[in-house]
Design an enzyme around this catalytic site. Structure first.
Site, short mmCIF file in Angstrom:
data_model
loop_
_atom_site.label_atom_id
_atom_site.label_comp_id
_atom_site.label_asym_id
_atom_site.label_seq_id
_atom_site.Cartn_x
_atom_site.Cartn_y
_atom_site.Cartn_z
CG PHE A 124 38.85 16.39 -7.63
CD1 PHE A 124 39.98 16.22 -8.42
CD2 PHE A 124 37.92 17.34 -8.01
CE1 PHE A 124 40.18 17.00 -9.56
CE2 PHE A 124 38.10 18.12 -9.14
CZ PHE A 124 39.24 17.95 -9.92
CG HIS A 125 35.14 12.41 -3.58
ND1 HIS A 125 33.77 12.62 -3.56
CD2 HIS A 125 35.70 13.57 -3.14
CE1 HIS A 125 33.52 13.84 -3.14
NE2 HIS A 125 34.68 14.44 -2.87
N PRO A 126 39.04 9.67 -5.12
CG PRO A 126 41.32 9.95 -5.57
CD PRO A 126 40.03 10.72 -5.45
#
Length: 559
Positions: free
Chosen positions: A470-472
């Site tokens: 969850f690190h775009p």
């Protein structure tokens, strides 16, 4: 209505800007947020141990999905993003990790980004932070973000897993955000002294929301940015079904994150000309880099049974949860007050890497990040993933409709380096787990299982089981090359009165979780917007590996 500044997105960056800009009483700010308030009585977002809950629904989560990922068995993969005051800081894992000093020094080698070196950024990390054990050269003690350090008496598996990493030949570090990130050690978390999630809504907006010069509008879905020629002059948005507009005298500040910021730019006519024309969107400015260069962290779980009854498995059983909840609610202590990511580390998997390329989070229970597929016995796991993949993806708007999610493709695992790093990571993790420090606890390997050994078997496990961390990021990158979207102050190239300030402007993803760095970016650019002198560069020392070997000889060699 007319304001000096309109901020789109009340997330990790937008709330920083809202708080800092309104410190000047003669400046008016409108803060637009598509989600709702951060309800302080909702344990799902406020209890650190409940971090999986917001990811399971759509109240606080945009719940994006990727297009079929071609190198991942065509899986449509999760891409959760926060919705509500606090943005993704309202639903993230609360790991306070800043990245490696070399990440920022690398940024500073890029044209136009010379003042983004680590020593330029460190004062802004310190400005944002209040660390519970006080200030030093690396940490602050008077900022809006509460940071809690692990304490004596926490789960013994944390200490055993760190010790196992050291026994495997890797360094020990006492502060992953201090002098030396490389190595294994305790992990800080964004949690208040009373055991509540320290989102930017709690930290920044609580200070600012009573100011008369700040207007916060929730459930306000941005349609598009309004332009007069090449100048941003306002925002069109929906409040429920009602179409609204607001005017900006000075600037529009886009802080919607690495998925929505490029989507909003494209929908507003700023982006790749061919894409916009195909969707019958009037081209305001042809900017080919908008939505390109998308990056993320991918990770896997290696899970083990635990021979001692010391894991958090009992906390997953419903009949134990009322007591845990009551202790958290009334005392702010206990299992509920921790995100349970209290140990981890960063290592180099091969000598060719000059700073860590693999991250570990240790967890004293065996379960998926989103709370699914819990192992029904005592267990523990290591989350492991590569940090700076060479794979690049993109975000593309599908239509003019503000309610339609964009097309997202990360293009995960598209290079041979990706596969090499993940194979190495699994094999190194098995070596760490085999060390004597874990002999007392280590049962069978649950996942992937000892039958998975060859490159081909490991690759299939990765394709099937790897998940987003969850690190775009990086989809509106800053710089001066042809694919850059903003300059080093967040100003959109070729436009006036328009900035992007969020994780999308990172030129390359950092070595670690993104929230702390996103806050730092906003703090730094806030001074630029206010035309203030930058904070003086830090003089702190920091570790550079140089020719230092990746590891020493392990206590127990690989069998």
């Amino acid at each position: 209505m007319e304001y000096d500044y309109i901020i789109i997105g009340a997330g990790s960056a937008g709330n920083v800007l809202a708080a800092r800009l309104t410190e000047e009483s003669d400046v008016s700010v409108l803060l637009l947020e598509a989600g709702g308030p951060d309800y302080r009585l909702d344990f799902r977002t406020q209890m650190p141990a409940a971090l999986a809950f917001p990811l399971q629904g759509k109240r606080y989560n945009w719940a994006y999905e990727t297009d079929p990922e071609p190198h991942m068995n065509d899986r449509r993969m999760e891409c959760g993003r926060g919705k509500g005051l606090g943005g993704s800081s309202l639903i993230n894992g609360m790991c306070y990790i800043r990245g490696n000093a070399m990440d920022f020094d690398h940024w500073a080698t890029m044209s136009g980004l010379e003042d983004w070196s680590y020593l330029d950024c460190l004062p802004y990390f310190r400005k944002a932070e209040t660390r519970d054990v006080g200030a030093n050269d690396y940490h602050g003690a008077s900022g809006p973000v509460s940071v809690t350090t692990p304490k004596m008496g926490n789960n013994e598996l944390f200490h055993a897993m760190v010790e196992a990493g050291v026994q495997a030949g890797y360094p020990r570090t006492d502060d992953l955000n201090g002098y030396q990130q490389e190595g294994f050690g305790p992990m800080d978390r964004t949690v208040t002294p009373k055991g509540r999630r320290a989102s930017t809504a709690r930290g920044y907006l609580d200070q600012a929301k009573s100011r008369k010069n700040l207007t916060i509008v929730t459930h306000a879905l941005t349609d598009r940015i309004l332009f007069d020629g090449k100048r941003a002059v306002g925002v069109a948005y929906f409040k429920g079904e009602s179409a609204q507009t607001a005017k900006a005298r000075r600037e529009v500040l886009l802080c919607a994150g690495a998925i929505a910021s490029p989507q909003i730019l494209q929908r507003s006519g700023v982006g790749p000309k061919d894409l916009l024309q195909r969707l019958d969107i009037s081209v305001v400015h042809d900017l080919p880099g908008v939505g390109e260069n998308l990056q993320d962290h991918l990770e896997m779980y290696l899970q083990y049974a635990c021979k001692e009854p010391v894991s958090l498995y009992p906390a997953l059983q419903w009949f134990n949860q009322p007591k845990i909840g009551a202790e958290w609610l009334f005392n702010g202590t206990g299992i509920g007050a921790s995100n349970q990511f209290e140990a981890g580390g960063f290592i180099r998997s091969r000598d060719e890497f000059t700073w860590p390329n693999i991250q570990y989070h240790f967890l004293p229970v065996a379960i998926n990040y989103n709370g699914s597929n819990a192992v029904k016995e005592h267990g523990f796991q290591a989350h492991v993933g590569s940090m700076r993949s060479l794979s690049r993806g993109r975000v593309q708007v599908r239509s003019k409709d503000a309610r339609e999610h964009p097309s997202i493709l990360f293009n995960y695992m598209s290079t041979e380096q990706d596969w090499q790093e993940f194979r190495d990571a699994i094999r190194i993790t098995r070596e760490i787990m085999a060390q004597p420090a874990l002999d007392k606890y280590r049962g069978r390997e649950i996942s992937p299982g000892l039958a998975v050994q060859t490159d081909e078997e490991l690759d299939e496990f990765i394709r099937t089981h790897a998940e987003t961390a969850f690190h775009p990021s990086c989809s509106c990158k800053m710089g001066e090359d042809d694919m850059s979207v903003v300059d080093g102050q967040g100003c959109v190239h070729g436009m006036e009165g328009l900035r992007v300030v969020d994780a999308s402007i990172m030129p390359q993803i950092i070595t670690g979780n993104l929230n702390a760095t996103t806050i730092m970016i906003a703090e730094k650019i806030a001074d630029r917007i206010r035309r203030r002198q930058p904070l003086p560069r830090s003089k702190a020392r920091y570790y550079v590996a140089g020719s230092t070997p990746v590891r020493k000889a392990p206590l127990k060699p690989a069998s």
